[in-house]
Design a protein around this motif. Structure first.
Motif, mmCIF file in Angstrom:
data_model
loop_
_atom_site.group_PDB
_atom_site.id
_atom_site.type_symbol
_atom_site.label_atom_id
_atom_site.label_comp_id
_atom_site.label_asym_id
_atom_site.label_seq_id
_atom_site.Cartn_x
_atom_site.Cartn_y
_atom_site.Cartn_z
ATOM 1 N N GLU A 143 0.829 -1.209 0.000
ATOM 2 C CA GLU A 143 0.000 0.000 0.000
ATOM 3 C C GLU A 143 0.862 1.258 0.000
ATOM 4 O OE1 GLU A 143 -4.118 -1.427 2.184
ATOM 5 O OE2 GLU A 143 -2.349 -1.029 3.450
ATOM 6 N N ILE A 191 -1.270 4.439 -1.672
ATOM 7 C CA ILE A 191 -2.619 4.345 -1.112
ATOM 8 C C ILE A 191 -2.561 4.238 0.413
ATOM 9 C CG2 ILE A 191 -3.637 3.403 -3.208
ATOM 10 C CD1 ILE A 191 -3.531 0.631 -2.009
ATOM 11 N N TYR A 222 -6.306 7.039 -3.258
ATOM 12 C CA TYR A 222 -4.989 7.189 -3.860
ATOM 13 C C TYR A 222 -4.507 8.606 -3.632
ATOM 14 C CZ TYR A 222 -1.319 7.607 -7.386
ATOM 15 O OH TYR A 222 -0.121 7.843 -8.015
ATOM 16 N N LEU A 255 -7.399 -1.028 -3.766
ATOM 17 C CA LEU A 255 -7.836 -0.489 -2.486
ATOM 18 C C LEU A 255 -8.462 -1.614 -1.667
ATOM 19 C CD1 LEU A 255 -9.551 2.808 -3.736
ATOM 20 C CD2 LEU A 255 -7.170 2.470 -3.039
ATOM 21 N N ASN A 303 -6.577 1.094 -7.776
ATOM 22 C CA ASN A 303 -6.328 2.502 -7.474
ATOM 23 C C ASN A 303 -6.435 3.354 -8.740
ATOM 24 O OD1 ASN A 303 -3.372 3.399 -8.427
ATOM 25 N ND2 ASN A 303 -3.223 1.296 -7.667
#
Length: 387
Positions: A128, A133, A177, A293, A299
């Motif tokens: 991530e 994100i 994002y 996500l 994203n």
């Protein structure tokens, strides 16, 4: 569908991998590329532009035109180094993939497994963080201070946490994002911790040396003294270029944007996306797969491990698309650069210039058109398939 230059982005999953055979350049394309460079230089009013093209393991074109330093009447050459800004991110993504292959990094693990501070590192995974994100803020006042006011060389990404660690996350991790070079400073620290080696030293030994990237280095006070371009921030009313601030530091950005390089070295970097013996199939797949996500959606920027993932048509009327990995780099008031790779064709193109023209992003689409002229589509081989 979202258009960016001549790149077409689709919402598709990616599975499977096999290696492409040799792709051969066409006879007169180099002359056409040089002419295209001259047209771009004039159209965008560039002090210089440097371009390189790679096919398989060869650099088949590398030229520079214009001036790396106007005041000194110094021409740009293929050895001229430029600040490549966020093209540090693909370098960092590939370094992360190498640590994934060696078992030293688990992309699903919380960042706190490797870096304990700030406390919010418990809340998001390495993947991530790499895909922007996690919610780490990007534009912080401390960045300006680090670059232009409190100027000093930085030795470790841990030394640069002060540009973001006092700021809260912008959103709950995994829910949105938000592009963040500061997040890549933190990711650089993850690499340093997991590798048990200084971040830059790890890139030197595991990427730059192995891929033959002899012109890439952290942009410290001592870097680029022989070959780095001078930078220009504007065109004055009299038509001359205004030189950019010379007294600045970019080393604090590390994997977020702290390197100088050449288009030829960027082509060498691109080989990591298709060489059989450099990364595993799983690592290449991770770079070619946009992160999702937590609600399952891809994203919005189709970002993976340091790359934006796209598709490219190799002719204007083609129905078939090929996987493309790409990234741009912009150093404020100084330079812009770009790297585009079509791994299934083992083909790539990179450019750099020492000025940021108006609507600079359109140059990226121009580069994609140039690369298409070098690729024989019949000799590309499907590596990733839509699911």
């Amino acid at each position: 569908m979202r258009l960016f230059g001549c790149l077409v982005f689709f919402n598709f999953g990616l599975i499977g991998f096999f290696v492409s055979p040799i792709v051969v350049a066409q006879g007169s394309i180099d002359a056409e590329t040089l002419q295209r460079m001259k047209e771009l230089k004039e159209k965008y009013q560039l002090p210089s532009v440097s371009v390189a093209v790679g096919l398989v393991e060869e650099i088949v074109f590398a030229e520079a035109i214009g001036f790396s330093d106007i005041e000194k009447n110094r021409p740009a050459t293929r050895e001229t180094q430029y600040s490549v800004g966020s093209l540090a991110k693909p370098m960092t993504g590939i370094a992360l993939a190498r640590l994934m292959d060696s078992g030293q990094v688990d992309l699903q693990a919380p960042v706190s497994k490797y870096v304990k501070q700030p406390e919010y590192t418990q809340q998001f995974s390495v993947r991530e963080l790499a895909a922007h994100i996690a919610g780490v803020p990007h534009n912080t006042a401390e960045r300006h201070t680090a670059e232009f006011v409190d100027i000093k060389d930085h030795k470790s990404p841990f030394d640069a946490f002060y540009v973001f660690d006092s700021h809260p996350l912008l959103f709950p991790p995994g829910t949105d994002y938000g592009y963040s070079s500061n997040g890549y400073i933190l990711l650089s620290a993850v690499i340093e911790s997991a590798a048990d080696m200084n971040y830059v030293n790890f890139l030197q030994s595991s990427l730059w040396d192995e891929l033959g990237m002899k012109s890439t280095e952290l942009d410290t006070f001592l870097a680029g003294r022989e070959h780095e371009a001078s930078y220009y921030q504007a065109i004055k009313p009299d038509g001359n270029f205004a030189i950019s601030p010379v007294n600045r530091d970019r080393s604090f950005l590390f994997g977020g944007g702290g390197f100088i390089s050449t288009p030829s070295d960027l082509i060498r970097l691109s080989r990591a996306t298709f060489l059989e013996d450099f990364l595993s199939d799983d690592a290449r797949l991770a770079m070619a797969t946009p992160a999702r996500l937590r609600n399952g959606e891809i994203n919005s920027d189709r970002y993976s491990l340091g790359w934006r993932v796209a598709a490219i048509r190799l002719t204007e009327d083609a129905k078939e698309e090929w996987l493309a990995l790409h990234h741009g780099g912009v150093t404020d008031k100084a330079s812009t650069a770009y790297l585009l790779v079509v791994p299934e064709c083992k083909a790539s193109i990179a450019f750099a210039t020492n000025y940021i023209p108006e609507k600079f992003w359109r140059m990226r689409g121009d580069m994609a058109k140039v690369l298409r002229g070098y690729i024989n589509e019949e000799q590309c081989r499907r590596s990733f398939k839509a699911s």
